[in-house]
Design a protein around this motif. Structure first.
Motif, mmCIF file in Angstrom:
data_model
loop_
_atom_site.group_PDB
_atom_site.id
_atom_site.type_symbol
_atom_site.label_atom_id
_atom_site.label_comp_id
_atom_site.label_asym_id
_atom_site.label_seq_id
_atom_site.Cartn_x
_atom_site.Cartn_y
_atom_site.Cartn_z
ATOM 1 N N GLY A 87 59.005 -1.832 -64.901
ATOM 2 C CA GLY A 87 57.742 -1.879 -64.935
ATOM 3 C C GLY A 87 57.157 -2.313 -63.387
ATOM 4 O O GLY A 87 58.047 -2.282 -62.497
ATOM 5 N N VAL A 88 55.970 -2.155 -63.286
ATOM 6 C CA VAL A 88 55.350 -2.220 -61.887
ATOM 7 C C VAL A 88 54.192 -3.517 -62.089
ATOM 8 O O VAL A 88 53.668 -3.454 -63.043
ATOM 9 C CB VAL A 88 54.507 -1.201 -61.508
ATOM 10 C CG1 VAL A 88 55.553 -0.174 -61.004
ATOM 11 C CG2 VAL A 88 53.490 -0.442 -62.232
ATOM 12 N N GLY A 130 54.082 -0.883 -67.767
ATOM 13 C CA GLY A 130 55.623 -0.105 -67.899
ATOM 14 C C GLY A 130 55.480 0.783 -67.178
ATOM 15 O O GLY A 130 54.590 1.825 -66.686
ATOM 16 N N GLN A 131 57.037 1.199 -66.670
ATOM 17 C CA GLN A 131 57.153 2.685 -65.949
ATOM 18 C C GLN A 131 57.722 3.579 -67.016
ATOM 19 O O GLN A 131 58.830 3.632 -67.645
ATOM 20 C CB GLN A 131 58.462 2.227 -64.936
ATOM 21 C CG GLN A 131 59.087 3.251 -64.236
ATOM 22 C CD GLN A 131 57.684 3.765 -63.317
ATOM 23 O OE1 GLN A 131 56.896 2.997 -62.812
ATOM 24 N NE2 GLN A 131 57.811 5.060 -62.909
ATOM 25 N N ASN A 140 52.797 5.747 -60.476
ATOM 26 C CA ASN A 140 52.585 4.998 -61.665
ATOM 27 C C ASN A 140 51.584 3.820 -61.220
ATOM 28 O O ASN A 140 50.798 3.052 -61.773
ATOM 29 C CB ASN A 140 53.929 4.235 -62.274
ATOM 30 C CG ASN A 140 53.645 3.576 -63.575
ATOM 31 O OD1 ASN A 140 52.781 4.108 -64.378
ATOM 32 N ND2 ASN A 140 54.523 2.587 -63.942
ATOM 33 N N VAL A 141 51.979 3.337 -60.057
ATOM 34 C CA VAL A 141 51.235 2.280 -59.344
ATOM 35 C C VAL A 141 49.746 2.907 -59.282
ATOM 36 O O VAL A 141 48.612 2.047 -59.672
ATOM 37 C CB VAL A 141 51.555 1.850 -58.140
ATOM 38 C CG1 VAL A 141 50.606 1.026 -57.089
ATOM 39 C CG2 VAL A 141 52.805 0.952 -58.344
ATOM 40 N N ILE A 142 49.571 3.998 -58.668
ATOM 41 C CA ILE A 142 48.392 4.646 -58.406
ATOM 42 C C ILE A 142 47.452 4.732 -59.707
ATOM 43 O O ILE A 142 46.356 4.480 -60.108
ATOM 44 C CB ILE A 142 48.404 6.103 -57.746
ATOM 45 C CG1 ILE A 142 48.745 5.718 -56.337
ATOM 46 C CG2 ILE A 142 47.035 6.699 -57.567
ATOM 47 C CD1 ILE A 142 49.100 6.848 -55.501
ATOM 48 N N CYS A 193 57.888 -5.225 -57.843
ATOM 49 C CA CYS A 193 56.847 -6.006 -57.437
ATOM 50 C C CYS A 193 56.002 -5.558 -56.150
ATOM 51 O O CYS A 193 56.671 -4.858 -55.083
ATOM 52 C CB CYS A 193 56.956 -7.332 -56.734
ATOM 53 S SG CYS A 193 57.890 -8.458 -58.394
ATOM 54 N N TYR A 194 54.834 -5.668 -56.093
ATOM 55 C CA TYR A 194 54.070 -4.839 -55.043
ATOM 56 C C TYR A 194 52.751 -5.816 -54.643
ATOM 57 O O TYR A 194 52.304 -6.723 -55.516
ATOM 58 C CB TYR A 194 53.322 -3.639 -55.535
ATOM 59 C CG TYR A 194 54.015 -2.605 -55.622
ATOM 60 C CD1 TYR A 194 54.256 -1.487 -54.777
ATOM 61 C CD2 TYR A 194 54.839 -2.382 -56.963
ATOM 62 C CE1 TYR A 194 55.273 -0.575 -55.066
ATOM 63 C CE2 TYR A 194 55.728 -1.300 -57.188
ATOM 64 C CZ TYR A 194 55.891 -0.424 -56.331
ATOM 65 O OH TYR A 194 56.766 0.621 -56.566
#
Length: 272
Positions: A87-88, A130-131, A140-142, A193-194
């Motif tokens: 996941g992100v 989730g990814q 996915n982040v965007i 993580c971001y």
């Protein structure tokens, strides 16, 4: 079995003096064939009330993150296979300057919708997800930033920074229908993580209904929320991501006893 008439999707292999659950030969040898066969079983478990919170979101099952998937699995069913999930998680941060000239950082938080199947009403990251199969991490982040908080692609790209990852394993209890007993499944996760630095005048918006509202915390409030007896708990898998940020940004000193234990435990699960 998916039905009494069908041949089994899974079988027990006793090779190497161990009993191992494997896919039977009848399911085929392609990703699509395996995915379809396993979906039959998981759909039956859903109908029986064992699998809840169905997402209609497919996760890749592979030996390692960068490998081609062996099959695709409905997200809600992943713990029943003990498979590694990815996941992100995004720390939504705002950097500003205090009147005395000192740098200040605040963190956007979210409150989960009361209708969520897991952890309803609890606090959460501004964005997390989730990814799924078929999407790159940044794609996915965007997507999640836009869907969950109304953060545009341009703002995301301008402020996003990949900072590493955390991993963990948990035991989930699945209650049996019409019984006080429960079964256990293993949930295994690796979260990328971001840190996302947002403009001072930006305010996230509720878009997909997964959260009720957003609010800003000072870092002192973030630190207070880590206390075991804090009155308004955060969704459990957000804690390690936030703690990781607090370590990286120097808000938890290595002079504090237990610092190295925390550092080690943040990656206590499988990272692969």
């Amino acid at each position: 079995d998916a039905s009494p008439e069908s041949k089994p999707v899974f079988e027990i292999s006793s090779s190497s003096n161990k009993e191992v659950l494997i896919l039977s030969e009848r399911v085929g040898h392609t990703c699509q064939a395996r995915s379809d066969a396993v979906m039959e079983v998981m759909t039956k478990l859903r109908q029986d009330g064992m699998i809840t919170g169905w997402r209609d979101e497919l996760l890749p099952l592979a030996e390692r993150f960068y490998d081609e998937p062996i099959l695709l699995v409905e997200r809600a069913a992943a713990p029943f296979l003990g498979m590694q999930q990815y996941g992100v998680h995004i720390n939504g941060l705002v950097q500003s300057v205090k009147p005395d000239g000192q740098q200040d950082v605040t963190m956007w938080m979210a409150r989960r919708s009361a209708t969520k199947s897991k952890y309803p009403g609890m606090l959460d990251h501004i964005v997390a997800g989730g990814q799924p199969a078929g999407l790159g991490l940044m794609e996915n982040v965007i997507k999640e930033c836009m869907e969950e908080a109304g953060i545009s692609e341009s703002i995301t790209k301008a402020g996003i920074k990949a900072t590493g990852g955390i991993s963990y394993e948990t035991i989930e209890h699945i209650p049996e229908a019409d019984s006080e007993k429960s079964n256990c499944v293993i949930s295994r996760s690796m979260l990328f993580c971001y840190d996302l630095y947002l403009p001072e005048d930006f305010e996230p918006k509720v878009i997909d209904g997964e959260v009720d509202n957003f609010f800003v915390w000072s870092l002192d409030e973030v630190m207070d929320s880590m206390k075991p007896d804090f009155h308004d708990p955060i969704k459990p898998n957000c804690y390690p991501c936030i703690i990781d940020f607090l370590l990286r940004d120097g808000h938890i000193s290595p002079e504090v006893p237990g610092y190295l234990d925390i550092l080690r435990e943040l990656r206590g699960g499988y990272c692969g």
